[in-house]
Design a protein around this motif. Structure first.
Motif, short mmCIF file in Angstrom:
data_model
loop_
_atom_site.label_atom_id
_atom_site.label_comp_id
_atom_site.label_asym_id
_atom_site.label_seq_id
_atom_site.Cartn_x
_atom_site.Cartn_y
_atom_site.Cartn_z
N GLU A 213 0.31 -1.01 0.42
CA GLU A 213 -0.07 0.10 -0.14
C GLU A 213 0.70 1.21 0.26
O GLU A 213 0.53 1.69 -0.55
CB GLU A 213 -0.86 -0.05 1.36
N THR A 214 1.70 1.57 0.95
CA THR A 214 2.64 2.06 0.68
C THR A 214 3.20 2.41 -0.78
O THR A 214 3.12 3.86 -1.22
CB THR A 214 4.42 2.24 1.53
N ARG A 216 1.82 1.71 -3.57
CA ARG A 216 0.88 2.45 -4.51
C ARG A 216 1.26 3.73 -3.84
O ARG A 216 0.94 4.51 -5.26
CB ARG A 216 -0.28 1.29 -4.66
N SER A 217 0.84 4.45 -3.15
CA SER A 217 0.46 6.01 -2.20
C SER A 217 2.20 6.52 -2.60
O SER A 217 1.66 7.98 -2.87
CB SER A 217 0.49 5.68 -1.12
N ARG A 218 3.12 6.05 -2.49
CA ARG A 218 4.18 7.03 -3.68
C ARG A 218 3.68 6.85 -5.15
O ARG A 218 5.47 7.82 -5.59
CB ARG A 218 5.94 6.54 -3.25
#
Length: 317
Positions: A213-214, A216-218
């Motif tokens: 998830e991290t 993807r958020s980046r």
């Protein structure tokens, strides 16, 4: 991966082989009567001179541990004794059949590794109906025994659709490939389902993990996330269960070999057991145990290299 973990796994390997060899050798003495009658094929009226020769050759008159050590030391040197039923050395009999078993297990292993991982990965990534269908089919494959699948494949591809030969191991690369396709599928199918299920679960778990998830958020591209974060991290458990599956193929190869007449080591052991040729049964049984344990130990060591936490847990036990 610590040296303690490696030493522990190698020690367990040696202990397992030692205990198994004691059980295999000792099984001959559990049958009532003279163990030499088993080595001569269970004859009701064996020649006393032949029995005396067997007693000398196999050290049956020695104390149990001494006779066992003589048998094991000869085995480690490649001397498996002589088959009095087949009238040939056991080593030569095994050498003539080992190639067929190796080819069958190698073919089935490729099917397990490729089929299981691809089905499980696609099911996890696509989800929805694809995942439901894959889960249902692989669960069904896991429930079908090898001998039942062999009968179904013979009926479908020999009786209804004569696409593949169903007896023998063939000659040449293409001939061997054609002859071993059905037995390899029958042998591998349940393990394909098992590996697919584990792969799907591992990929699903990684897709929901925090580091994915991290990423993807980046703004990391989805393909990169899948390749570097999801598939890479899921490879540890998938490799572990695939190794167990390959070891399991060796343990069940005899069923497919008998059903399709490929004539490998498993078939040799069944034939020798039916003729009470204990010299052959003992040698093939111990070879299977050694190969099985070596593969499992290798999987443990490689899995620990993928995930050092597994090695720490194993060394702490």
């Amino acid at each position: 991966m610590s040296l303690r973990f490696v030493a522990t796994r190698l020690g367990m390997l040696a202990l397992t082989v030692l205990v198994s060899s004691l059980a295999i050798y000792g099984a001959m003495f559990l049958t009532p009567g003279d163990p030499a009658t088993l080595l001569v094929g269970g004859s009701r009226n064996p020649d006393p001179a032949v029995l005396a020769q067997i007693h000398r050759e196999y050290h049956l008159d020695d104390p149990f541990i001494q006779g066992y050590w003589h048998w094991l030391s000869n085995f480690l040197q490649g001397d498996f004794g002589k088959s009095l039923v087949y009238r040939d050395s056991v080593a030569r009999l095994i050498g003539a059949r080992a190639g067929d078993t190796l080819a069958l297990v190698a073919y089935a292993s490729v099917l397990v590794l490729v089929g299981g991982t691809v089905i499980g990965t696609v099911a996890a990534l696509r989800g929805g109906r694809t995942e439901t269908l894959a889960t249902t089919l692989t669960a069904g494959a896991m429930a079908v025994p090898t001998f039942v699948m062999a009968v179904l494949l013979i009926w479908l591809f020999a009786v209804q659709l004569p696409w593949f030969p169903v007896y023998g191991s063939g000659e040449g690369f293409t001939g061997t490939l054609a002859h071993l396709t059905l037995p390899a599928v029958a042998l591998a199918l349940s393990w394909i389902g098992y590996v697919a299920q584990v792969t799907r679960t591992a990929v699903r778990a990684e897709m929901r993990s925090e580091h994915v998830e991290t990423a993807r958020s980046r703004g990391v591209p989805e393909r990169t996330v899948i390749r570097r974060h999801v598939l890479h991290n899921a490879s540890g458990p998938v490799f572990a269960v695939s190794g167990v599956g390959i070891a399991g193929l060796i343990a069940t190869a005899a069923v497919a070999e008998q059903a399709f007449g490929t004539g490998g080591l498993g078939a040799l052991m069944i034939e020798a057991a039916s003729k009470q040729d204990m010299a052959v049964v003992q040698a093939v049984s111990l070879i299977f145990v050694v190969v099985f344990v070596v593969i499992n130990t290798t999987v443990d060591l490689v899995s620990a290299a993928f995930d050092p936490r597994a090695a720490q847990k194993g060394a702490a036990r």
